[in-house]
Design a protein around this motif. Structure first.
Motif, PDB file in Angstrom:
ATOM      1  N   GLY A  71      79.294   9.221  76.277  1.00  0.00           N
ATOM      2  CA  GLY A  71      78.311   8.360  75.620  1.00  0.00           C
ATOM      3  C   GLY A  71      78.683   7.889  74.240  1.00  0.00           C
ATOM      4  N   GLN A  72      79.642   8.554  73.592  1.00  0.00           N
ATOM      5  CA  GLN A  72      80.014   8.181  72.227  1.00  0.00           C
ATOM      6  C   GLN A  72      81.296   7.369  72.158  1.00  0.00           C
ATOM      7  OE1 GLN A  72      77.803   8.816  69.832  1.00  0.00           O
ATOM      8  NE2 GLN A  72      76.638   9.618  71.568  1.00  0.00           N
ATOM      9  N   ARG A  73      81.809   6.932  73.293  1.00  0.00           N
ATOM     10  CA  ARG A  73      83.103   6.261  73.307  1.00  0.00           C
ATOM     11  C   ARG A  73      82.959   4.800  73.741  1.00  0.00           C
ATOM     12  NH1 ARG A  73      87.128   9.995  73.047  1.00  0.00           N
ATOM     13  NH2 ARG A  73      88.671   8.618  73.989  1.00  0.00           N
ATOM     14  N   LYS A  74      83.316   3.876  72.845  1.00  0.00           N
ATOM     15  CA  LYS A  74      83.313   2.435  73.128  1.00  0.00           C
ATOM     16  C   LYS A  74      81.957   1.957  73.657  1.00  0.00           C
ATOM     17  CE  LYS A  74      88.244   2.278  74.281  1.00  0.00           C
ATOM     18  NZ  LYS A  74      89.249   1.903  75.294  1.00  0.00           N
ATOM     19  N   THR A  75      80.882   2.470  73.112  1.00  0.00           N
ATOM     20  CA  THR A  75      79.571   2.141  73.658  1.00  0.00           C
ATOM     21  C   THR A  75      79.145   0.709  73.358  1.00  0.00           C
ATOM     22  OG1 THR A  75      78.577   3.114  71.674  1.00  0.00           O
ATOM     23  CG2 THR A  75      78.739   4.516  73.627  1.00  0.00           C
ATOM     24  N   ASP A  76      79.812   0.024  72.404  1.00  0.00           N
ATOM     25  CA  ASP A  76      79.424  -1.344  72.075  1.00  0.00           C
ATOM     26  C   ASP A  76      79.900  -2.347  73.121  1.00  0.00           C
ATOM     27  OD1 ASP A  76      78.159  -0.541  69.785  1.00  0.00           O
ATOM     28  OD2 ASP A  76      79.887  -0.888  68.484  1.00  0.00           O
ATOM     29  N   THR A  77      80.999  -2.044  73.772  1.00  0.00           N
ATOM     30  CA  THR A  77      81.569  -3.015  74.721  1.00  0.00           C
ATOM     31  C   THR A  77      81.740  -2.462  76.134  1.00  0.00           C
ATOM     32  OG1 THR A  77      83.809  -2.363  74.025  1.00  0.00           O
ATOM     33  CG2 THR A  77      82.806  -4.239  72.893  1.00  0.00           C
ATOM     34  N   HIS A  78      81.629  -1.148  76.306  1.00  0.00           N
ATOM     35  CA  HIS A  78      81.813  -0.543  77.627  1.00  0.00           C
ATOM     36  C   HIS A  78      80.712   0.465  77.896  1.00  0.00           C
ATOM     37  CE1 HIS A  78      85.830  -2.012  76.606  1.00  0.00           C
ATOM     38  NE2 HIS A  78      86.168  -1.922  77.872  1.00  0.00           N
ATOM     39  N   ARG A 108      87.971  14.554  84.719  1.00  0.00           N
ATOM     40  CA  ARG A 108      87.191  14.800  83.505  1.00  0.00           C
ATOM     41  C   ARG A 108      85.840  14.103  83.618  1.00  0.00           C
ATOM     42  NH1 ARG A 108      91.802  13.715  78.906  1.00  0.00           N
ATOM     43  NH2 ARG A 108      93.151  15.488  79.464  1.00  0.00           N
ATOM     44  N   ILE A 109      84.801  14.839  83.269  1.00  0.00           N
ATOM     45  CA  ILE A 109      83.458  14.252  83.247  1.00  0.00           C
ATOM     46  C   ILE A 109      82.923  14.174  81.825  1.00  0.00           C
ATOM     47  CG2 ILE A 109      82.903  14.919  85.603  1.00  0.00           C
ATOM     48  CD1 ILE A 109      81.448  17.320  84.568  1.00  0.00           C
ATOM     49  N   ALA A 110      83.739  14.619  80.866  1.00  0.00           N
ATOM     50  CA  ALA A 110      83.395  14.507  79.447  1.00  0.00           C
ATOM     51  C   ALA A 110      84.684  14.476  78.651  1.00  0.00           C
ATOM     52  CB  ALA A 110      82.521  15.679  78.992  1.00  0.00           C
ATOM     53  N   GLU A 111      84.674  13.738  77.549  1.00  0.00           N
ATOM     54  CA  GLU A 111      85.847  13.643  76.688  1.00  0.00           C
ATOM     55  C   GLU A 111      85.420  13.875  75.245  1.00  0.00           C
ATOM     56  OE1 GLU A 111      88.788  14.228  75.708  1.00  0.00           O
ATOM     57  OE2 GLU A 111      89.663  12.935  77.236  1.00  0.00           O
ATOM     58  N   GLY A 112      86.124  14.768  74.568  1.00  0.00           N
ATOM     59  CA  GLY A 112      85.807  15.086  73.184  1.00  0.00           C
ATOM     60  C   GLY A 112      86.826  16.059  72.653  1.00  0.00           C
ATOM     61  N   ARG A 196      72.583  19.218  70.489  1.00  0.00           N
ATOM     62  CA  ARG A 196      71.280  18.728  70.930  1.00  0.00           C
ATOM     63  C   ARG A 196      71.158  17.206  70.833  1.00  0.00           C
ATOM     64  NH1 ARG A 196      67.035  22.001  71.905  1.00  0.00           N
ATOM     65  NH2 ARG A 196      67.332  24.254  71.633  1.00  0.00           N
ATOM     66  N   LYS A 197      71.859  16.606  69.884  1.00  0.00           N
ATOM     67  CA  LYS A 197      71.806  15.152  69.732  1.00  0.00           C
ATOM     68  C   LYS A 197      72.848  14.443  70.587  1.00  0.00           C
ATOM     69  CE  LYS A 197      69.923  15.195  65.028  1.00  0.00           C
ATOM     70  NZ  LYS A 197      70.123  14.718  63.630  1.00  0.00           N
ATOM     71  N   ARG A 198      73.644  15.215  71.296  1.00  0.00           N
ATOM     72  CA  ARG A 198      74.681  14.678  72.181  1.00  0.00           C
ATOM     73  C   ARG A 198      75.704  13.834  71.425  1.00  0.00           C
ATOM     74  NH1 ARG A 198      70.965  12.862  77.412  1.00  0.00           N
ATOM     75  NH2 ARG A 198      70.160  14.944  77.881  1.00  0.00           N
ATOM     76  N   LEU A 199      75.974  14.243  70.180  1.00  0.00           N
ATOM     77  CA  LEU A 199      76.950  13.548  69.362  1.00  0.00           C
ATOM     78  C   LEU A 199      78.277  14.298  69.306  1.00  0.00           C
ATOM     79  CD1 LEU A 199      74.661  12.505  66.359  1.00  0.00           C
ATOM     80  CD2 LEU A 199      75.380  11.098  68.307  1.00  0.00           C
ATOM     81  N   ASN A 200      78.222  15.621  69.308  1.00  0.00           N
ATOM     82  CA  ASN A 200      79.414  16.455  69.256  1.00  0.00           C
ATOM     83  C   ASN A 200      79.662  17.037  70.654  1.00  0.00           C
ATOM     84  OD1 ASN A 200      81.612  17.795  68.059  1.00  0.00           O
ATOM     85  ND2 ASN A 200      80.386  19.636  67.721  1.00  0.00           N
ATOM     86  N   VAL A 201      80.566  16.415  71.381  1.00  0.00           N
ATOM     87  CA  VAL A 201      80.788  16.732  72.798  1.00  0.00           C
ATOM     88  C   VAL A 201      82.188  17.284  72.979  1.00  0.00           C
ATOM     89  CG1 VAL A 201      80.816  15.800  75.143  1.00  0.00           C
ATOM     90  CG2 VAL A 201      79.206  14.886  73.461  1.00  0.00           C
ATOM     91  N   SER A 202      82.315  18.268  73.848  1.00  0.00           N
ATOM     92  CA  SER A 202      83.642  18.811  74.150  1.00  0.00           C
ATOM     93  C   SER A 202      84.245  18.103  75.360  1.00  0.00           C
ATOM     94  CB  SER A 202      83.553  20.314  74.444  1.00  0.00           C
ATOM     95  OG  SER A 202      83.006  20.542  75.740  1.00  0.00           O
TER      96      SER A 202
END
Length: 213
Positions: A71-78, A108-112, A196-202
């Motif tokens: 959710g935190q990766r390239k969210t403006d265009t993808h 991978r289902i998450a990237e961080g 909790r804010k889903r900003l820091n993801v592993s």
């Protein structure tokens, strides 16, 4: 008929001649009308279509996790799904056309941030137990109340399973009761964490294959 929304130099919405105008996340797009294919697809095109279908069929049921994991990766265009697809497509497809398969260990289902290594999985009397290290790493800004997301995939029945409520990092373990139709064959398990804010993801960790019977 197309509608110009911001004057002569603005984007438009709708059909205008041979093009269609649309907007997504505030970005205006213009694309040509679909033209019916008259030539048969080449083998290379068929190979790409088969890979695309195989991977998307696997990822789509994981949309709720991918929204968090990417959710935190390239969210403006993808969209997160677009990013997850591109991140996986060149790594997880194995075999030769048309007999492609997925290498679950590479999915991978998450990237961080990259963490993990102390996780374990076991199945006993119809319960999948997943355990992890509760020691916090300040470099990764880990917290006791980080959510731990566990995903089990059963390829034999093509279904996913997770905990009804994501546990917290401080819990150290979670038990997931397997429905009767899950209690056969082998399963694959992944784990990742998010605050909790889903900003820091592993980055998701593949925990391995486990016998479910």
């Amino acid at each position: 008929m197309g509608v110009i929304r911001k004057g002569a130099n603005g984007g438009f919405k709708g059909k205008a001649g041979s093009v269609i105008g649309s907007s997504w996340k505030g970005i205006d797009y213009i694309k040509g009308l679909y033209k019916k294919r008259t030539k048969p697809a080449t083998e290379e095109q068929l190979m790409q279509q088969t890979k695309f279908t195989l991977l998307m069929r696997f990822l789509l049921p994981l949309k709720v996790f991918i929204r968090i994991g990417y959710g935190q990766r390239k969210t403006d265009t993808h969209t997160p799904m677009n990013v997850a697809f591109q991140d996986n497509i060149d790594r997880v497809i194995t075999g030769d056309y048309p007999d492609y398969a997925l290498d679950y260990s590479q999915v991978r289902i998450a990237e961080g941030y990259s963490a993990g290594g102390s996780e374990s999985i076991a199945v006993d009397e119809g319960v999948l137990t997943v355990a992890w290290d509760t020691l916090l790493n300040e470099m990764y800004e880990q917290r006791d109340d980080d959510r731990v997301y566990v995903v089990l995939y059963h390829p034999g029945i093509d279904q996913f399973l997770t905990a009804p409520t994501p546990p917290q990092r401080a819990d150290g373990t979670v038990d997931i009761t397997l429905p009767n139709h899950f209690r056969t064959g082998q399963g694959h398990v992944w784990l990742f964490t998010a605050d909790r804010k889903r900003l820091n993801v592993s980055r998701s960790v593949y925990l391995g294959e486990v016998a479910l019977a």
